[in-house]
Motif scaffolding. Structure first.
Motif, PDB file in Angstrom:
ATOM      1  N   PRO A 122      76.473  12.117  18.980  1.00 58.87           N
ATOM      2  CA  PRO A 122      75.517  12.588  17.985  1.00 58.87           C
ATOM      3  C   PRO A 122      75.967  12.271  16.562  1.00 58.87           C
ATOM      4  N   TYR A 123      75.114  12.590  15.617  1.00 57.08           N
ATOM      5  CA  TYR A 123      75.405  12.414  14.198  1.00 57.08           C
ATOM      6  C   TYR A 123      76.687  13.155  13.827  1.00 57.08           C
ATOM      7  N   ASP A 124      77.402  12.601  12.870  1.00 56.71           N
ATOM      8  CA  ASP A 124      78.741  13.097  12.518  1.00 56.71           C
ATOM      9  C   ASP A 124      78.798  14.610  12.309  1.00 56.71           C
ATOM     10  N   THR A 125      77.848  15.174  11.562  1.00 56.47           N
ATOM     11  CA  THR A 125      77.936  16.592  11.219  1.00 56.47           C
ATOM     12  C   THR A 125      77.731  17.501  12.427  1.00 56.47           C
ATOM     13  N   LEU A 126      77.163  16.975  13.516  1.00 58.54           N
ATOM     14  CA  LEU A 126      77.006  17.791  14.717  1.00 58.54           C
ATOM     15  C   LEU A 126      78.260  17.826  15.576  1.00 58.54           C
ATOM     16  N   GLU A 127      79.209  16.939  15.300  1.00 56.83           N
ATOM     17  CA  GLU A 127      80.415  16.903  16.122  1.00 56.83           C
ATOM     18  C   GLU A 127      81.186  18.214  16.038  1.00 56.83           C
ATOM     19  N   GLU A 128      81.257  18.798  14.850  1.00 54.18           N
ATOM     20  CA  GLU A 128      81.947  20.082  14.702  1.00 54.18           C
ATOM     21  C   GLU A 128      81.091  21.240  15.186  1.00 54.18           C
ATOM     22  N   VAL A 129      79.764  21.105  15.081  1.00 53.59           N
ATOM     23  CA  VAL A 129      78.871  22.130  15.623  1.00 53.59           C
ATOM     24  C   VAL A 129      79.078  22.242  17.129  1.00 53.59           C
ATOM     25  N   ILE A 130      79.130  21.106  17.800  1.00 51.39           N
ATOM     26  CA  ILE A 130      79.316  21.088  19.250  1.00 51.39           C
ATOM     27  C   ILE A 130      80.754  21.434  19.624  1.00 51.39           C
ATOM     28  N   GLY A 131      81.704  20.926  18.850  1.00 43.94           N
ATOM     29  CA  GLY A 131      83.120  21.121  19.153  1.00 43.94           C
ATOM     30  C   GLY A 131      83.798  19.850  19.596  1.00 43.94           C
ATOM     31  N   ILE A 132      83.111  18.706  19.485  1.00 45.08           N
ATOM     32  CA  ILE A 132      83.745  17.421  19.774  1.00 45.08           C
ATOM     33  C   ILE A 132      84.957  17.260  18.857  1.00 45.08           C
ATOM     34  N   ARG A 133      84.765  17.617  17.596  1.00 44.80           N
ATOM     35  CA  ARG A 133      85.886  17.821  16.677  1.00 44.80           C
ATOM     36  C   ARG A 133      86.038  19.328  16.525  1.00 44.80           C
ATOM     37  N   PRO A 134      87.181  19.890  16.862  1.00 44.72           N
ATOM     38  CA  PRO A 134      87.330  21.350  16.865  1.00 44.72           C
ATOM     39  C   PRO A 134      86.971  21.972  15.526  1.00 44.72           C
ATOM     40  N   SER A 135      86.250  23.081  15.592  1.00 46.06           N
ATOM     41  CA  SER A 135      85.859  23.801  14.390  1.00 46.06           C
ATOM     42  C   SER A 135      85.624  25.260  14.739  1.00 46.06           C
ATOM     43  N   PRO A 136      85.940  26.182  13.832  1.00 46.14           N
ATOM     44  CA  PRO A 136      85.616  27.586  14.080  1.00 46.14           C
ATOM     45  C   PRO A 136      84.114  27.755  14.318  1.00 46.14           C
ATOM     46  N   CYS A 137      83.766  28.576  15.305  1.00 45.19           N
ATOM     47  CA  CYS A 137      82.389  28.929  15.635  1.00 45.19           C
ATOM     48  C   CYS A 137      81.605  27.788  16.269  1.00 45.19           C
ATOM     49  N   SER A 138      82.292  26.753  16.758  1.00 41.78           N
ATOM     50  CA  SER A 138      81.596  25.677  17.458  1.00 41.78           C
ATOM     51  C   SER A 138      81.039  26.186  18.778  1.00 41.78           C
ATOM     52  N   LEU A 139      80.121  25.431  19.357  1.00 41.58           N
ATOM     53  CA  LEU A 139      79.569  25.808  20.659  1.00 41.58           C
ATOM     54  C   LEU A 139      80.655  25.857  21.727  1.00 41.58           C
ATOM     55  N   MET A 140      81.593  24.920  21.681  1.00 42.61           N
ATOM     56  CA  MET A 140      82.677  24.911  22.667  1.00 42.61           C
ATOM     57  C   MET A 140      83.526  26.165  22.560  1.00 42.61           C
ATOM     58  N   GLU A 141      83.715  26.662  21.335  1.00 43.33           N
ATOM     59  CA  GLU A 141      84.502  27.880  21.148  1.00 43.33           C
ATOM     60  C   GLU A 141      83.830  29.075  21.816  1.00 43.33           C
ATOM     61  N   TYR A 142      82.511  29.010  21.959  1.00 43.51           N
ATOM     62  CA  TYR A 142      81.767  30.088  22.601  1.00 43.51           C
ATOM     63  C   TYR A 142      81.470  29.802  24.073  1.00 43.51           C
ATOM     64  N   GLY A 143      82.160  28.811  24.630  1.00 42.14           N
ATOM     65  CA  GLY A 143      82.058  28.585  26.062  1.00 42.14           C
ATOM     66  C   GLY A 143      80.944  27.664  26.507  1.00 42.14           C
ATOM     67  N   VAL A 144      80.384  26.903  25.580  1.00 45.37           N
ATOM     68  CA  VAL A 144      79.372  25.900  25.932  1.00 45.37           C
ATOM     69  C   VAL A 144      80.069  24.546  26.041  1.00 45.37           C
ATOM     70  N   THR A 145      79.927  23.901  27.168  1.00 44.95           N
ATOM     71  CA  THR A 145      80.554  22.589  27.353  1.00 44.95           C
ATOM     72  C   THR A 145      79.576  21.481  26.961  1.00 44.95           C
ATOM     73  N   TYR A 146      80.130  20.293  26.814  1.00 43.61           N
ATOM     74  CA  TYR A 146      79.330  19.166  26.313  1.00 43.61           C
ATOM     75  C   TYR A 146      79.608  17.921  27.140  1.00 43.61           C
ATOM     76  N   ARG A 147      78.561  17.170  27.384  1.00 45.17           N
ATOM     77  CA  ARG A 147      78.691  15.902  28.095  1.00 45.17           C
ATOM     78  C   ARG A 147      77.730  14.911  27.439  1.00 45.17           C
ATOM     79  N   GLN A 148      78.120  13.645  27.410  1.00 45.74           N
ATOM     80  CA  GLN A 148      77.220  12.633  26.862  1.00 45.74           C
ATOM     81  C   GLN A 148      77.176  11.413  27.764  1.00 45.74           C
ATOM     82  N   VAL A 149      76.068  10.722  27.700  1.00 40.02           N
ATOM     83  CA  VAL A 149      75.898   9.453  28.397  1.00 40.02           C
ATOM     84  C   VAL A 149      75.585   8.416  27.330  1.00 40.02           C
ATOM     85  N   ASP A 150      76.433   7.424  27.212  1.00 42.14           N
ATOM     86  CA  ASP A 150      76.235   6.410  26.183  1.00 42.14           C
ATOM     87  C   ASP A 150      75.047   5.519  26.523  1.00 42.14           C
ATOM     88  N   LEU A 151      74.455   4.975  25.483  1.00 39.27           N
ATOM     89  CA  LEU A 151      73.392   4.003  25.675  1.00 39.27           C
ATOM     90  C   LEU A 151      73.954   2.725  26.277  1.00 39.27           C
TER      91      LEU A 151
END
Length: 426
Positions: A122-151
């Protein structure tokens, strides 16, 4: 000669102006097609406003809790009808597109759920929202996992990979319509509809969210017309028409939008609170103007693509491809060329034209970013702007222009600065 003299007074040399005029000669038919789309979308917006009986009462300011805010509630009905959706959340309390997407994701994902991006990173600023790049209050911090399929290498969807990635924990699919800081194709609404239909055929209860930033009113239909459960965007991009001073929107299924309202304010309060603080006239009028403003920005993007393609640069989309957002990527090949290009965009601005853009760190990005924008609304990318991260292939992303004529000036000035820097020879 009078027009050439006027451009020369702004710093555009006659040979640069003449080159631009040559490029424009072949674009009249495409510009006419853009105007026809704008006319259709203008009628759609007016129809939504008339249906919901917009009146002067809707422009009154509210403060505090904002209970019984007639203008706020009416604007949300206007958005819902214009986007052919069940419900809408349109608020100045949403600070930007990233915030709108964060609200939509965090409201509809619970601990143990999995988020899937079938369109790659995703777009750069969403990486910390999701937790791809660790950040306080990211989705991953709250137990949401993430998976992607490249084009796939050709920019199409990897349907086999997507089918394999969907599992019992997959709850929400996020689809980024525009290219962001990538040089992949932007997706048409039709393509997005095909992807939504596919993922729902694999798992019918999946929530499909579309990041619609930069795409509103480019076509006659929106993702909400092709099955998106949530369509999300920023008011300081296309739908704000350059007048909205702040805000974001989420339109879609009522059950999803209601959860977003609870997340934005508080459980139990939802859409009942949120004062408009006097911005309603700008939000209404900006939405009314948006189809025409977007048309001008699209013309600027097509002009930029054809001009720089003729100079030998790779441009995405290319000069003849259909347009599905207002962004034009130009691979310039060096940091020096990016600085020159952005310097031209800044020099063409009505605000801060004397400022020289310089690469610098930006919150939410992992590279230095150069940004050119002399905007009436800070960060408004429906206004003339250009930006990009300083990393290979050193692509600059041009967008906006509240009028086609200003977009034209910006492109010509970008070329002028490239010529002055010795990067381009005409």
């Amino acid at each position: 000669m009078q027009m050439e003299t006027m451009y020369e007074s702004l710093g555009v040399r006659p040979d640069v102006f003449a080159f631009g005029e040559e490029v424009l000669e072949g674009l009249r038919e495409r510009f006419d097609a853009i105007d026809r789309v704008a006319e259709y979308n203008q009628a759609k917006v007016v129809g939504a406003m008339q249906k919901n009986r917009v009146s002067a009462q809707c422009f009154a300011a509210t403060t505090g809790y904002g209970y019984d805010d007639v203008g706020r509630d009416c604007l949300e009905r206007v958005y819902a009808d214009a986007f052919h959706a069940e419900a809408a959340l349109v608020r100045p309390q949403i600070t930007c597109g990233t915030h709108a997407l964060t609200v939509a994701l965090s409201a509809n994902l619970l601990p143990g759920d999995e988020l899937l991006s079938p369109v790659g990173r995703p777009y750069d600023t969403l990486e910390e929202v999701i937790g791809i790049r660790p950040s306080p209050c990211s989705l991953m911090e709250y137990g949401v996992t993430y998976r992607q399929v490249d084009l796939r290498p050709d920019g199409t969807f990897d349907y086999d990979g997507i089918r394999a990635a969907i599992n019992e924990r997959t709850k929400l699919v996020t689809i980024q319509r525009s290219k962001g800081y990538q040089t992949r194709p932007t997706f048409s609404v039709e393509q997005i509809g095909e992807l939504i239909a596919f993922v729902k055929s694999v798992k019918p209860d999946l929530i499909c969210m579309v990041d619609n930033c930069y795409g509103e009113f480019v076509e006659t239909i929106e993702p909400s017309d092709v099955g998106a459960d949530m369509t999300v965007g920023s008011l300081i991009k296309n739908p704000g028409g350059g007048l909205a001073p702040i805000g974001g929107y989420i339109v879609g299924a009522k059950k999803c939008v209601e959860r977003c309202a609870y997340r934005l304010s508080a459980p139990g309060l939802g859409q009942e609170v949120g004062a408009n603080l006097g911005v309603m006239p700008a939000l209404y009028q900006g939405f009314f103007l948006a189809p025409t403003v977007v048309a001008g920005a699209l013309k600027g993007a097509i002009f930029a693509a054809n001009l720089y393609e003729r100079l030998g640069y790779r441009v995405v989309p290319n000069g003849t491809e259909p347009r599905y957002d207002i962004i034009q990527a130009v691979e310039l090949g060096s940091p020096e060329a990016m600085v020159a290009f952005c310097g031209g965009i800044q020099a063409a601005a009505p605000v801060d034209s004397y400022v020289r853009p310089e690469p610098s760190p930006m919150p939410g990005y992992d590279s230095n970013v150069i940004m050119a924008a002399g905007a009436f609304v800070q960060g408004s990318s429906i206004e003339l702007s250009a930006d990009g991260p300083l990393r290979p292939p050193y692509a600059v992303f041009f967008q906006g222009g509240l009028t086609w004529y200003h977009a034209k000036l910006g492109i010509l000035m970008s070329l002028q600065k490239m010529v002055e820097a010795g990067i381009v020879a005409l």
